[in-house]
Design an enzyme around this catalytic site. Structure first.
Site, PDB file in Angstrom:
ATOM      1  N   ASN A   1     -11.040  -2.531  -5.215  1.00 58.31           N
ATOM      2  CA  ASN A   1     -10.290  -1.618  -6.087  1.00 58.31           C
ATOM      3  C   ASN A   1     -10.960  -1.416  -7.447  1.00 58.31           C
ATOM      4  O   ASN A   1     -10.644  -0.457  -8.167  1.00 58.31           O
ATOM      5  CB  ASN A   1      -8.843  -2.102  -6.293  1.00 58.31           C
ATOM      6  CG  ASN A   1      -7.957  -1.931  -5.083  1.00 58.31           C
ATOM      7  OD1 ASN A   1      -7.018  -2.708  -4.858  1.00 58.31           O
ATOM      8  ND2 ASN A   1      -8.206  -0.906  -4.275  1.00 58.31           N
TER       9      ASN A   1
ATOM     10  N   ASP B   1       0.828  -1.214   0.000  1.00 61.55           N
ATOM     11  CA  ASP B   1       0.000   0.000   0.000  1.00 61.55           C
ATOM     12  C   ASP B   1       0.861   1.262   0.000  1.00 61.55           C
ATOM     13  O   ASP B   1       1.969   1.264   0.544  1.00 61.55           O
ATOM     14  CB  ASP B   1      -0.926  -0.020   1.235  1.00 61.55           C
ATOM     15  CG  ASP B   1      -2.098   0.934   1.088  1.00 61.55           C
ATOM     16  OD1 ASP B   1      -2.338   1.426  -0.032  1.00 61.55           O
ATOM     17  OD2 ASP B   1      -2.779   1.181   2.098  1.00 61.55           O
TER      18      ASP B   1
HETATM   19  C1  IPE Z   1      -5.578  -2.716  -0.204  1.00 64.06           C
HETATM   20  O1  IPE Z   1      -5.166  -1.408  -0.415  1.00 64.06           O
HETATM   21  C2  IPE Z   1      -5.515  -3.481  -1.476  1.00 64.06           C
HETATM   22  C3  IPE Z   1      -4.193  -3.631  -2.059  1.00 64.06           C
HETATM   23  C4  IPE Z   1      -3.062  -3.327  -1.496  1.00 64.06           C
HETATM   24  C5  IPE Z   1      -4.179  -4.194  -3.362  1.00 64.06           C
HETATM   25  P1  IPE Z   1      -6.209  -0.213  -0.527  1.00 64.06           P
HETATM   26  O2  IPE Z   1      -5.411   1.016  -0.602  1.00 64.06           O
HETATM   27  O3  IPE Z   1      -7.174  -0.457  -1.623  1.00 64.06           O
HETATM   28  O4  IPE Z   1      -6.968  -0.328   0.865  1.00 64.06           O
HETATM   29  P2  IPE Z   1      -8.010   0.652   1.571  1.00 64.06           P
HETATM   30  O5  IPE Z   1      -9.191   0.736   0.689  1.00 64.06           O
HETATM   31  O6  IPE Z   1      -7.332   1.959   1.742  1.00 64.06           O
HETATM   32  O7  IPE Z   1      -8.303  -0.005   2.877  1.00 64.06           O
HETATM   33  C1  IPE Z   2      -1.571   0.246  -3.348  1.00 65.74           C
HETATM   34  O1  IPE Z   2      -1.366   1.602  -3.388  1.00 65.74           O
HETATM   35  C2  IPE Z   2      -1.811  -0.351  -4.712  1.00 65.74           C
HETATM   36  C3  IPE Z   2      -3.184  -0.770  -4.950  1.00 65.74           C
HETATM   37  C4  IPE Z   2      -4.161  -0.727  -4.091  1.00 65.74           C
HETATM   38  C5  IPE Z   2      -3.490  -1.264  -6.278  1.00 65.74           C
HETATM   39  P1  IPE Z   2      -2.581   2.628  -3.380  1.00 65.74           P
HETATM   40  O2  IPE Z   2      -2.946   2.923  -4.792  1.00 65.74           O
HETATM   41  O3  IPE Z   2      -3.683   2.153  -2.528  1.00 65.74           O
HETATM   42  O4  IPE Z   2      -1.877   3.888  -2.729  1.00 65.74           O
HETATM   43  P2  IPE Z   2      -2.530   4.926  -1.726  1.00 65.74           P
HETATM   44  O5  IPE Z   2      -3.088   4.156  -0.571  1.00 65.74           O
HETATM   45  O6  IPE Z   2      -3.588   5.666  -2.474  1.00 65.74           O
HETATM   46  O7  IPE Z   2      -1.393   5.799  -1.316  1.00 65.74           O
HETATM   47 MG    MG Z   3      -4.108   2.407  -0.551  1.00 69.23          MG
END
Ligand code: IPE
Ligand code: IPE
Ligand code: MG
Length: 254
Positions: free
Chosen positions: A69, A21
């Site tokens: 997502n 993340d």
């Molecule tokens: C969780 O990350 C899913 C992945 C790392 C693929 P998100 O960034 O989508 O999680 P939330 O929604 O902030 O909890």
């Molecule tokens: C994790 O990074 C990757 C996926 C969830 C695909 P994020 O895209 O969630 O990054 P933040 O949380 O917005 O910084």
């Molecule tokens: Mg995230």
């Protein structure tokens, strides 16, 4: 001393799962598009895969795309899917070189045909590799997985292949996407968020959790080794007392 050199080979986590993340925040804090963060994050995937092989990890599960997502802006979803196809193409060599078998958990039916085709090709090519399993969680959600398991069990009961009384924890596990894969010993989440985000709810019942504020694109091999060393300093009790576990030696129950 480097964290890498502090790892005790006899007490390695067999299975490490990672919630990758922080890509978006990494990019926006630099005035870049979120997509740039995902591209940088893909480099970390390569780095941590290599680190896992170096450490001798047997199973590495990476949360790459959650079922939730899909609710992101269409542009970002498209960019993530193209990046996935590109990475699969470019990294198959790395998987072969290190003897890594790719596996996938999640609702792969909802992926587009070109993504599925690329995935199936890599799954097939790496099928016979035995050094490490890299399990990609794609369009994955733990509640989706549990509901699917319940439906599949009900179906098996209806068809006379399963008796309701025979449903044990082990048998239940056979109906999950992770059938045959041991539960994660260590779960790492980057970016400072203190939540599970619908990841492996059943399988992490007794996993050791490790949270770091570092954003995924900034996560280094040494930071990964630090998480392993931290894991090795913990006593896993599985409900027993500390002295009971100490009496079993090495402080690791089971
Ligand atoms: C969780 O990350 C899913 C992945 C790392 C693929 P998100 O960034 O989508 O999680 P939330 O929604 O902030 O909890
Ligand atoms: C994790 O990074 C990757 C996926 C969830 C695909 P994020 O895209 O969630 O990054 P933040 O949380 O917005 O910084
Ligand atoms: Mg995230």
């Amino acid at each position: 001393m480097l964290f890498k050199d502090q790892i005790v080979p006899e007490r390695l986590p067999r299975h490490v799962a990672v919630i990758m993340d922080g890509n978006g925040r990494w990019a926006t804090s630099r005035g870049l598009e979120r997509q740039a963060g995902h591209i940088e994050g893909a480099k970390t995937v390569r780095r941590i895969t290599e680190a896992s092989v170096e450490a001798g990890i047997r199973y590495l599960t990476l949360y790459a795309f959650s079922i939730e997502n899909w609710n992101r802006p269409q542009d970002e979803v498209n960019a993530l899917m193209s990046l996935l196809v590109k990475s699969l193409r470019e990294e198959t060599g790395l998987l072969m070189q290190h003897g890594i078998r790719l596996r996938v958990i999640g609702d792969t039916d909802s992926l587009s045909p070109d993504v599925r085709r690329e995935l199936e090709e890599t799954l097939r090519l790496t099928e016979a590799n035995t050094r490490m399993d890299m399990i990609l969680a794609l369009s994955y959600g733990a509640r989706w997985e549990l509901v699917r398991a319940a439906k599949r069990m009900a179906q098996a009961v209806r068809e006379g292949q399963l008796a309701a009384d025979d449903i044990t924890e082990a048998r239940f596990g056979d109906f999950l996407c992770t059938a045959g894969i041991p539960d994660p010993d260590l779960l790492i989440r980057t970016s400072g968020e203190l939540r599970i985000s619908n990841f492996l709810l059943w399988q992490i019942a007794y996993s050791e959790l490790y949270f770091t504020p570092v954003l995924w694109p900034d996560f280094t091999k040494e930071m990964f080794f630090e998480a392993i060393v931290n894991y090795q300093q913990r006593q896993r009790r599985f409900g027993k007392t500390a002295s009971q576990v100490a009496g079993e030696g090495e402080g690791t129950a089971r």
